[in-house]
Design a protein around this motif. Sequence first.
Motif, short mmCIF file in Angstrom:
data_model
loop_
_atom_site.label_atom_id
_atom_site.label_comp_id
_atom_site.label_asym_id
_atom_site.label_seq_id
_atom_site.Cartn_x
_atom_site.Cartn_y
_atom_site.Cartn_z
N ASP A 31 -21.25 21.46 31.28
CA ASP A 31 -20.45 19.75 31.57
C ASP A 31 -19.64 19.92 30.35
OD1 ASP A 31 -22.50 19.95 29.56
OD2 ASP A 31 -22.88 17.72 29.78
N ILE A 32 -19.54 20.84 29.42
CA ILE A 32 -18.50 20.74 28.39
C ILE A 32 -17.06 21.56 28.93
CG2 ILE A 32 -17.69 21.71 26.13
CD1 ILE A 32 -20.41 21.59 25.22
N THR A 33 -15.98 20.70 28.97
CA THR A 33 -15.00 21.15 29.89
C THR A 33 -14.24 22.12 28.62
OG1 THR A 33 -14.66 19.14 30.94
CG2 THR A 33 -12.71 20.63 30.79
N LEU A 34 -13.78 23.27 29.34
CA LEU A 34 -13.00 24.37 28.65
C LEU A 34 -11.55 24.28 28.83
CD1 LEU A 34 -13.08 26.63 26.20
CD2 LEU A 34 -13.61 28.11 28.02
N PHE A 35 -10.61 24.18 27.60
CA PHE A 35 -9.26 24.06 28.09
C PHE A 35 -8.66 25.03 26.87
CE2 PHE A 35 -9.60 20.23 25.63
CZ PHE A 35 -8.48 20.38 24.81
N GLY A 36 -7.40 25.51 27.21
CA GLY A 36 -6.68 26.17 25.85
C GLY A 36 -5.23 26.38 26.04
N GLY A 37 -4.74 27.12 25.10
CA GLY A 37 -3.58 27.31 24.98
C GLY A 37 -3.03 28.46 24.23
N GLY A 38 -1.78 28.85 24.38
CA GLY A 38 -1.35 30.16 23.52
C GLY A 38 -0.49 30.66 24.31
N ILE A 39 -0.16 32.14 23.72
CA ILE A 39 0.53 33.06 24.52
C ILE A 39 -0.26 33.65 25.49
CG2 ILE A 39 2.02 35.04 24.17
CD1 ILE A 39 2.92 32.55 22.46
N VAL A 40 -0.23 33.38 26.93
CA VAL A 40 -1.04 33.70 27.90
C VAL A 40 -0.06 34.21 28.77
CG1 VAL A 40 -2.77 33.18 29.52
CG2 VAL A 40 -2.92 32.34 27.19
N HIS B 215 -2.84 32.21 13.48
CA HIS B 215 -1.88 31.29 13.32
C HIS B 215 -2.68 29.96 13.89
CE1 HIS B 215 1.02 34.44 12.71
NE2 HIS B 215 0.33 35.06 13.61
N ASP B 216 -2.61 28.90 12.77
CA ASP B 216 -3.39 27.72 13.27
C ASP B 216 -2.46 26.66 13.35
OD1 ASP B 216 -3.18 27.48 10.81
OD2 ASP B 216 -5.01 26.75 10.45
N ILE C 3 -13.08 17.70 16.34
CA ILE C 3 -13.68 18.41 15.29
C ILE C 3 -12.79 19.96 15.34
CG2 ILE C 3 -15.96 19.89 14.77
CD1 ILE C 3 -16.25 17.04 17.15
N TYR C 4 -12.19 20.13 14.34
CA TYR C 4 -11.46 21.38 14.19
C TYR C 4 -12.35 22.43 13.45
CZ TYR C 4 -7.99 24.85 12.98
OH TYR C 4 -7.18 25.87 12.75
N THR C 5 -12.46 23.43 14.13
CA THR C 5 -13.33 24.61 13.51
C THR C 5 -12.63 25.66 12.43
OG1 THR C 5 -13.08 26.11 15.11
CG2 THR C 5 -14.81 24.78 15.63
N GLY C 6 -11.42 25.53 12.44
CA GLY C 6 -10.61 26.42 11.54
C GLY C 6 -10.45 27.77 12.13
N LEU C 7 -10.00 28.92 11.53
CA LEU C 7 -9.53 30.04 11.92
C LEU C 7 -10.86 31.11 12.10
CD1 LEU C 7 -6.76 30.63 9.37
CD2 LEU C 7 -6.59 30.21 12.14
N HIS C 8 -10.62 32.01 12.88
CA HIS C 8 -11.46 33.19 12.95
C HIS C 8 -12.88 32.80 13.56
CE1 HIS C 8 -8.17 35.10 10.82
NE2 HIS C 8 -8.05 34.23 9.89
N GLN C 9 -13.02 31.99 14.23
CA GLN C 9 -14.19 31.72 14.88
C GLN C 9 -14.61 32.51 16.09
OE1 GLN C 9 -15.81 29.05 13.29
NE2 GLN C 9 -14.28 29.14 12.25
N THR C 10 -16.08 32.93 16.10
CA THR C 10 -16.59 33.71 17.13
C THR C 10 -16.79 32.67 18.51
OG1 THR C 10 -18.79 33.23 16.72
CG2 THR C 10 -17.68 35.21 15.55
N VAL D 69 -9.29 25.67 22.90
CA VAL D 69 -9.05 27.16 22.26
C VAL D 69 -7.61 27.54 22.30
CG1 VAL D 69 -9.89 29.37 22.04
CG2 VAL D 69 -11.53 27.83 22.71
N SER D 70 -7.35 27.70 21.00
CA SER D 70 -5.96 28.22 20.78
C SER D 70 -5.92 29.92 20.76
CB SER D 70 -5.21 27.52 19.64
OG SER D 70 -4.17 28.26 19.26
N CYS D 71 -5.22 30.69 21.43
CA CYS D 71 -5.41 31.93 21.31
C CYS D 71 -4.01 32.61 21.49
CB CYS D 71 -6.20 32.39 22.63
SG CYS D 71 -6.48 34.43 22.39
N LEU D 72 -3.53 33.01 20.52
CA LEU D 72 -2.22 33.99 20.44
C LEU D 72 -2.52 35.31 20.10
CD1 LEU D 72 -0.62 31.29 17.79
CD2 LEU D 72 -0.38 31.31 20.35
#
Length: 153
Positions: free
Chosen positions: A87-96, A18-19, A37-44, A62-65
């Motif tokens: 130094d790369i900041t990681l943030f995300g969203g989704g059903i958590v 779900h993207d 830069i959007y990587t698309g679905l199903h990324q490792t 990172v979006s994670c549902l």
Amino acid sequence: MSKNPLRVVIAKAGLDGHDRGAKVITRALRDAGVEVIYTGLHQTPSGIVSVAVQEDAHAIGVSCLSGAHLTAFGEIVRLLKEQGAQDITLFGGGIVPRGDLKALKDLGVAEIFTPGASLSGIVTWVLEHIGSPALPGAVPLSLIHGAPASASA
């Protein structure tokens, strides 16, 4: 922060198909002048980190549902450390679940946006916590769909 434009990688980790939300966030950030830069679905996790390092990104969103958020975010954090890219900041969203938010923060995830978070709130957080370079053609935050009338860039 360099004088380069703010660069953010937006990714969908794992089998989550779900993207729509990731695409909406991508568009909102681009409208605010961020290079996305959007990587698309199903990324490792390794693929996401590889793209972020190669693209000299300032952040990964990172979006994670799918419910695999602890595993996916944990692996991304581990790989960022392994590659010397903390130094790369990681943030995300989704059903958590609320109970997992602290665990994600403890892993090193800077912020998690759950359902109901506003686009303007997410964009504002990115600009304030990752950087807000002066970008030609940036759209004022007040003009982004869903932004409160009193918001400013």
